[in-house]
Design an enzyme around this catalytic site. Structure first.
Site, short mmCIF file in Angstrom:
data_model
loop_
_atom_site.label_atom_id
_atom_site.label_comp_id
_atom_site.label_asym_id
_atom_site.label_seq_id
_atom_site.Cartn_x
_atom_site.Cartn_y
_atom_site.Cartn_z
N ASN A 9 41.96 47.13 78.56
CA ASN A 9 43.64 47.18 78.75
C ASN A 9 44.04 48.50 79.16
OD1 ASN A 9 46.06 47.06 78.46
ND2 ASN A 9 46.17 45.07 77.47
N ASP A 11 47.41 49.14 79.89
CA ASP A 11 48.83 49.23 79.83
C ASP A 11 49.32 50.45 79.50
OD1 ASP A 11 48.57 46.32 80.44
OD2 ASP A 11 49.38 45.82 78.43
N HIS A 12 48.76 51.01 78.44
CA HIS A 12 49.26 52.22 77.95
C HIS A 12 49.07 53.52 78.65
CE1 HIS A 12 51.29 50.18 75.07
NE2 HIS A 12 50.16 49.44 74.58
N ARG A 20 57.89 59.32 82.19
CA ARG A 20 58.58 60.58 82.96
C ARG A 20 58.70 60.20 84.52
NH1 ARG A 20 56.24 66.83 82.83
NH2 ARG A 20 57.98 67.56 84.30
N HIS A 45 48.77 43.69 81.20
CA HIS A 45 50.01 43.02 80.87
C HIS A 45 51.03 43.32 81.67
CE1 HIS A 45 52.46 41.28 77.28
NE2 HIS A 45 52.83 40.62 78.40
N ARG A 47 54.92 42.61 81.85
CA ARG A 47 55.91 42.15 80.99
C ARG A 47 57.06 41.90 81.82
NH1 ARG A 47 56.50 42.74 75.30
NH2 ARG A 47 54.33 43.11 74.24
N ARG A 51 57.80 47.24 81.05
CA ARG A 51 57.89 48.54 80.46
C ARG A 51 56.64 49.42 80.80
NH1 ARG A 51 57.40 46.24 74.30
NH2 ARG A 51 59.22 45.24 75.13
N HIS A 52 55.55 48.78 81.05
CA HIS A 52 54.45 49.59 81.64
C HIS A 52 53.87 49.18 82.89
CE1 HIS A 52 52.66 46.17 79.36
NE2 HIS A 52 52.87 46.68 78.11
N GLU A 72 47.47 39.37 81.75
CA GLU A 72 48.11 38.88 80.50
C GLU A 72 49.42 38.63 80.98
OE1 GLU A 72 47.87 41.35 77.18
OE2 GLU A 72 45.85 40.55 76.65
N THR A 102 54.79 45.66 70.66
CA THR A 102 53.80 45.36 71.06
C THR A 102 53.65 43.97 70.73
OG1 THR A 102 51.13 45.42 71.30
CG2 THR A 102 52.28 45.92 68.98
N THR A 103 52.59 42.81 71.26
CA THR A 103 52.57 41.67 70.76
C THR A 103 52.42 41.31 69.40
OG1 THR A 103 51.67 41.10 73.07
CG2 THR A 103 51.45 39.50 71.44
N GLU A 153 41.91 33.48 72.86
CA GLU A 153 41.61 35.07 72.41
C GLU A 153 42.12 35.03 71.01
OE1 GLU A 153 42.66 39.67 73.58
OE2 GLU A 153 42.17 38.00 75.01
N HIS A 196 43.31 42.88 70.07
CA HIS A 196 44.44 43.38 69.51
C HIS A 196 44.22 44.47 68.31
CE1 HIS A 196 49.05 43.89 69.46
NE2 HIS A 196 48.95 43.89 68.24
N GLY A 197 44.30 45.54 68.28
CA GLY A 197 44.20 46.68 67.38
C GLY A 197 42.91 47.15 66.92
N GLY A 218 42.59 48.11 74.09
CA GLY A 218 43.39 49.05 75.20
C GLY A 218 43.94 50.19 74.36
N HIS A 219 44.84 50.09 73.65
CA HIS A 219 45.63 51.14 73.01
C HIS A 219 44.92 52.21 72.34
CE1 HIS A 219 48.30 53.17 69.89
NE2 HIS A 219 49.29 53.14 70.96
#
Length: 248
Positions: A9, A11-12, A20, A45, A47, A51-52, A72, A102-103, A153, A196-197, A218-219
């Site tokens: 992922n 996203d981040h 920035r 994802h 959203r 936001r990303h 997503e 986050t989700t 998932e 997730h996580g 991802g994160h």
């Protein structure tokens, strides 16, 4: 056991860019680097509040990737229209709240079956594989199966949070729930993913589930990339997953 796919992922990477403004760092460049490092797919994802990931990112990812895109999205008319326009390999329906960082949990499928069944039907007809992001809960897994999802998932967040906070008895109970629901979902004919996580410390016990076909991470990988680079962080995650799979 079958090869366990790794979806990365990105996203981040976009989160850092958007902090920035401008075009750097580019999430599409990150996706291509992930592909080169051994990712089997890319997750993004889009959203409601952008936001990303942005609409332009989705357009560019669709054109640039040589591996499947997992899109997503929330179950809204806007996101359905975007998915139908781009026809990604897969769409993963997730819950979404503006105020969350986050989700926070799995989708409530059982109380919204009729709407969700009608929502995902056009996506399946367009050729996208439909995945539903759910908690390790039998009721939600059964509902996802009834509405016509091809994939679930499993939300691994409770397991990962319990590990990080040193609540090891709770961690082990959450892992057992994930394992049981992976087995149950597979028995229904659903393909089973998880995400997730997940981190280097938490991924191996999940990767051992024989029914599991894909992990989406991802994160942690983007955060680890700050210290070692994106390619090495993905390579190490791939190594741990493969070793766990072989040992199982």
């Amino acid at each position: 056991m079958e090869h366990l796919r790794l979806g990365v992922n990105i996203d981040h990477v976009a989160t850092v860019r958007n902090a920035r403004g401008g075009d750097y760092p580019d999430p599409v460049r990150a996706a291509k680097l992930a592909e080169e490092a051994g990712a089997d797919g890319i997750t993004a994802h889009l959203r409601e509040d952008r936001r990303h990931i942005t609409d332009h990112d989705i357009e560019r990812l669709t054109e640039a990737l040589g591996v499947p895109l997992n899109f997503e999205m929330a179950a809204t008319d806007e996101m359905q229209a975007i998915a139908l326009r781009h026809r990604p390999h897969a769409v993963c329906i997730v819950p979404e709240k503006r105020e969350e960082r986050t989700t926070e949990g799995g989708l409530e499928v059982a109380q919204d079956e009729n709407r969700l069944a009608h929502f995902i039907a056009p996506l399946r007809e367009a050729g996208s594989r439909v995945s539903i992001f759910v908690a390790a809960d039998r009721r939600q897994v059964e509902a996802a199966n009834r509405i016509g999802a091809q994939v679930i998932e499993l939300h691994a967040g409770a397991y990962c949070d319990a590990h990080a906070e040193g609540r090891f008895a709770e961690r082990d109970a959450e892992l057992a729930r994930l394992r049981d629901m992976a087995t149950f979902a597979h028995s229904l004919g659903l393909e089973v993913h998880a995400g997730h996580g997940l981190t280097f410390e938490t991924v191996a016990p999940v990767a051992e589930f024989p029914e599991l076909r894909e992990l989406n991470i991802g994160h942690f990988l983007v955060g680890e990339a700050i210290f070692v680079g994106l390619g090495p962080s993905i390579t190490e995650m791939r190594r741990i997953m493969d070793e766990a799979r072989s040992a199982a």
